[in-house]
Scaffold this motif. Sequence first.
Motif, PDB file in Angstrom:
ATOM      1  N   LYS A  28       0.707 -42.712  25.079  1.00 40.25           N
ATOM      2  CA  LYS A  28       0.186 -43.228  26.392  1.00 40.25           C
ATOM      3  C   LYS A  28      -1.129 -42.788  26.569  1.00 40.25           C
ATOM      4  CE  LYS A  28       3.554 -45.639  28.501  1.00 40.25           C
ATOM      5  NZ  LYS A  28       3.803 -46.371  27.312  1.00 40.25           N
ATOM      6  N   PRO A  29      -1.701 -41.602  26.528  1.00 41.98           N
ATOM      7  CA  PRO A  29      -3.205 -40.946  26.637  1.00 41.98           C
ATOM      8  C   PRO A  29      -3.731 -41.710  25.460  1.00 41.98           C
ATOM      9  CG  PRO A  29      -1.918 -39.130  25.993  1.00 41.98           C
ATOM     10  CD  PRO A  29      -0.688 -40.262  26.331  1.00 41.98           C
ATOM     11  N   GLU A  30      -3.475 -42.461  24.597  1.00 44.88           N
ATOM     12  CA  GLU A  30      -4.285 -43.094  23.435  1.00 44.88           C
ATOM     13  C   GLU A  30      -5.172 -42.027  22.614  1.00 44.88           C
ATOM     14  OE1 GLU A  30      -6.292 -46.586  24.901  1.00 44.88           O
ATOM     15  OE2 GLU A  30      -4.563 -46.908  25.986  1.00 44.88           O
ATOM     16  N   VAL A  31      -4.273 -41.003  22.272  1.00 45.64           N
ATOM     17  CA  VAL A  31      -4.937 -39.894  21.611  1.00 45.64           C
ATOM     18  C   VAL A  31      -4.777 -40.132  20.022  1.00 45.64           C
ATOM     19  CG1 VAL A  31      -5.784 -38.485  23.537  1.00 45.64           C
ATOM     20  CG2 VAL A  31      -3.443 -38.369  21.989  1.00 45.64           C
ATOM     21  N   LEU A  32      -3.831 -41.016  19.596  1.00 40.90           N
ATOM     22  CA  LEU A  32      -3.641 -41.379  18.056  1.00 40.90           C
ATOM     23  C   LEU A  32      -4.451 -42.474  17.643  1.00 40.90           C
ATOM     24  CD1 LEU A  32       0.345 -40.824  17.898  1.00 40.90           C
ATOM     25  CD2 LEU A  32      -1.504 -39.095  16.971  1.00 40.90           C
ATOM     26  N   ARG A  33      -5.062 -42.480  16.411  1.00 40.40           N
ATOM     27  CA  ARG A  33      -5.630 -43.648  15.924  1.00 40.40           C
ATOM     28  C   ARG A  33      -5.420 -43.714  14.634  1.00 40.40           C
ATOM     29  NH1 ARG A  33     -11.804 -41.837  16.362  1.00 40.40           N
ATOM     30  NH2 ARG A  33     -11.928 -40.696  14.501  1.00 40.40           N
ATOM     31  N   GLU A  47      -4.340 -40.083  13.050  1.00 38.37           N
ATOM     32  CA  GLU A  47      -5.160 -38.677  13.326  1.00 38.37           C
ATOM     33  C   GLU A  47      -5.186 -38.490  14.926  1.00 38.37           C
ATOM     34  OE1 GLU A  47      -8.367 -39.522   9.779  1.00 38.37           O
ATOM     35  OE2 GLU A  47      -8.930 -40.350  11.796  1.00 38.37           O
ATOM     36  N   LEU A  48      -5.458 -37.246  15.415  1.00 37.48           N
ATOM     37  CA  LEU A  48      -5.096 -36.730  16.569  1.00 37.48           C
ATOM     38  C   LEU A  48      -6.607 -36.651  17.201  1.00 37.48           C
ATOM     39  CD1 LEU A  48      -3.061 -36.119  18.907  1.00 37.48           C
ATOM     40  CD2 LEU A  48      -3.571 -33.633  18.310  1.00 37.48           C
ATOM     41  N   LEU A  49      -6.816 -37.084  18.419  1.00 40.18           N
ATOM     42  CA  LEU A  49      -8.101 -37.073  19.305  1.00 40.18           C
ATOM     43  C   LEU A  49      -7.473 -35.959  20.374  1.00 40.18           C
ATOM     44  CD1 LEU A  49      -9.362 -40.452  19.295  1.00 40.18           C
ATOM     45  CD2 LEU A  49     -10.153 -38.521  17.864  1.00 40.18           C
ATOM     46  N   CYS A  52      -3.566 -34.860  23.957  1.00 41.16           N
ATOM     47  CA  CYS A  52      -2.529 -34.839  23.642  1.00 41.16           C
ATOM     48  C   CYS A  52      -1.835 -34.104  24.729  1.00 41.16           C
ATOM     49  CB  CYS A  52      -2.014 -34.225  22.492  1.00 41.16           C
ATOM     50  SG  CYS A  52      -0.264 -33.987  21.986  1.00 41.16           S
ATOM     51  N   THR A  53      -0.431 -34.689  25.124  1.00 37.74           N
ATOM     52  CA  THR A  53       0.085 -34.045  26.503  1.00 37.74           C
ATOM     53  C   THR A  53       1.525 -33.354  25.999  1.00 37.74           C
ATOM     54  OG1 THR A  53       1.628 -36.107  26.741  1.00 37.74           O
ATOM     55  CG2 THR A  53      -0.487 -35.659  28.055  1.00 37.74           C
ATOM     56  N   GLY A  54       1.813 -33.493  24.726  1.00 38.64           N
ATOM     57  CA  GLY A  54       3.118 -33.080  24.107  1.00 38.64           C
ATOM     58  C   GLY A  54       4.428 -34.013  24.473  1.00 38.64           C
ATOM     59  N   CYS A  55       4.138 -35.235  24.813  1.00 42.48           N
ATOM     60  CA  CYS A  55       5.109 -36.037  25.428  1.00 42.48           C
ATOM     61  C   CYS A  55       6.449 -36.487  24.413  1.00 42.48           C
ATOM     62  CB  CYS A  55       4.608 -37.291  25.907  1.00 42.48           C
ATOM     63  SG  CYS A  55       4.044 -38.635  24.671  1.00 42.48           S
ATOM     64  N   THR A  56       6.288 -36.322  23.047  1.00 40.03           N
ATOM     65  CA  THR A  56       6.914 -36.445  21.963  1.00 40.03           C
ATOM     66  C   THR A  56       7.320 -37.992  21.564  1.00 40.03           C
ATOM     67  OG1 THR A  56       9.205 -36.590  23.023  1.00 40.03           O
ATOM     68  CG2 THR A  56       8.339 -34.300  22.157  1.00 40.03           C
ATOM     69  N   ALA A  57       6.526 -38.869  22.431  1.00 41.74           N
ATOM     70  CA  ALA A  57       6.805 -40.487  22.069  1.00 41.74           C
ATOM     71  C   ALA A  57       6.524 -40.654  20.568  1.00 41.74           C
ATOM     72  CB  ALA A  57       5.854 -41.233  22.979  1.00 41.74           C
ATOM     73  N   CYS A  58       5.447 -40.019  20.269  1.00 41.78           N
ATOM     74  CA  CYS A  58       5.279 -40.591  18.741  1.00 41.78           C
ATOM     75  C   CYS A  58       6.371 -40.180  17.807  1.00 41.78           C
ATOM     76  CB  CYS A  58       4.011 -39.884  18.245  1.00 41.78           C
ATOM     77  SG  CYS A  58       3.977 -38.164  18.588  1.00 41.78           S
ATOM     78  N   LEU A  59       6.939 -38.916  17.860  1.00 42.52           N
ATOM     79  CA  LEU A  59       7.864 -38.402  17.299  1.00 42.52           C
ATOM     80  C   LEU A  59       9.219 -39.619  17.455  1.00 42.52           C
ATOM     81  CD1 LEU A  59       9.088 -34.786  16.711  1.00 42.52           C
ATOM     82  CD2 LEU A  59      10.872 -36.398  17.896  1.00 42.52           C
TER      83      LEU A  59
END
Lengths: 82, 262
Positions: A28-33, A47-49, A52-59
């Motif tokens: 959601k914070p659009e910090v992965l590209r 890659e991480l910008l 990150c909120t630690g929300c675990t959505a990517c995982l």
Amino acid sequence: MTQIKSRGTVNIATERCKGCELCIPVCKPEVLRMSTNRNKLGMRYPELLPGCTGCTACLLMCPDFCFEVYRYQEPILHEVDV
Amino acid sequence: MSSGSDILQTDAPPSQPAEKLCAFKPDLLLSEDHHLCPGCGEPIAVRMMLEAIKELECSRRAVGVIGIGCYTALTGIIDTDLVQALHGRAPSVATGTKRMLPNGLVYTLQGDGDMVNEGLQEVIHSAARGENITCILLNNGVFGETGGHMTASTVVGQRTKNTIDGRDAKEHGQPILISEMLAQLSGTAYVARCGVFNASQTVHTKRILRKAFQTQLDGKGFSFVEILTMCPTGWFVPVPEGPDYLENVLGSVHKLGELKCE
Ligand SMILES: Cc1ncc(C[n+]2csc(CCOP(=O)(O)OP(=O)(O)O)c2C)c(N)n1
Ligand code: SF4
Ligand code: SF4
Ligand code: SF4
Ligand SMILES: [Mg+2]
């Protein structure tokens, strides 16, 4: 200059990544590209910008178990050029 | 402080004090490595299933009866007791397993080709008898492993290897909506359909799996969870578009929701 806060962060197993990009839109914070470089499988990887909120959505969305998610005890501040 | 335009280092755990919220893999998975395609939904669903089993403290009681499809490749890394069934026969094998091990948490893991085509009568009779087992269907609308051909759950208009212009109801018939069918049977206690096309639905999938397993632990009868999963390889869909295709194309026919909760 402004500051961006990272409440969390991720450890990414980029060598296992198959480049599916499912992790990108769920952040959601659009910090992965996706990277421009490629891993040994020939795939681009996330890659991480800062932010990150630690929300675990990517995982949750990664079919290849490439993410480990952490929450910082104290948020990390990053200086960002606007 | 770091410069914000920098890409952050993510090749190791953080050096500053931090709590690990979630590990790479669930405890009941022996390894992160598998050979399923990029963007496949099945490992995501299996993660939720294994986390649900662990959260219910049933790791050592769980026995999986596995069908035949792409998910079968995960049996080498799933750390519950497992039985490999012949195509479509998992609900019957699970019936026998549960009757011999009444304290086991007995689940099946099957695909739509396996369950809705090749072994349709097995799941119907097991459900009708009210067997106290949990059947889990990974529905991607194709025979994924053998090349992405139409199954009984392929939706009208969906392109597959043998419906290259889309499933045509006149020629191929209408799909079977298995959850709706099983919910009508008085033997079923819990029936729900969910999908792993975004993070919140994936978390919801775990909640549903927990309810289904709890139904069995409470001795209430047959529980059924249908999980819609991405198969970009079988669908002729670019890999990143898999989740949207699943939600909009399969999900508009195989509608999400709890169909029965007793
Ligand atoms: C009796 C029998 N018929 C056919 C096959 C070939 N076969 C293996 S996997 C498979 C497709 C399974 O499709 P599905 O259950 O939907 O799983 P998916 O690969 O889509 O996850 C088929 C037809 C077989 N192994 N045994
Ligand atoms: S944990 Fe959440 S915010 Fe952090 S990278 Fe993953 S999806 Fe983005
Ligand atoms: S979801 Fe996983 S495999 Fe897919 S691009 Fe992201 S890290 Fe790579
Ligand atoms: S063919 Fe489909 S179901 Fe099988 S591994 Fe590939 S994406 Fe997954
Ligand atoms: Mg299938």
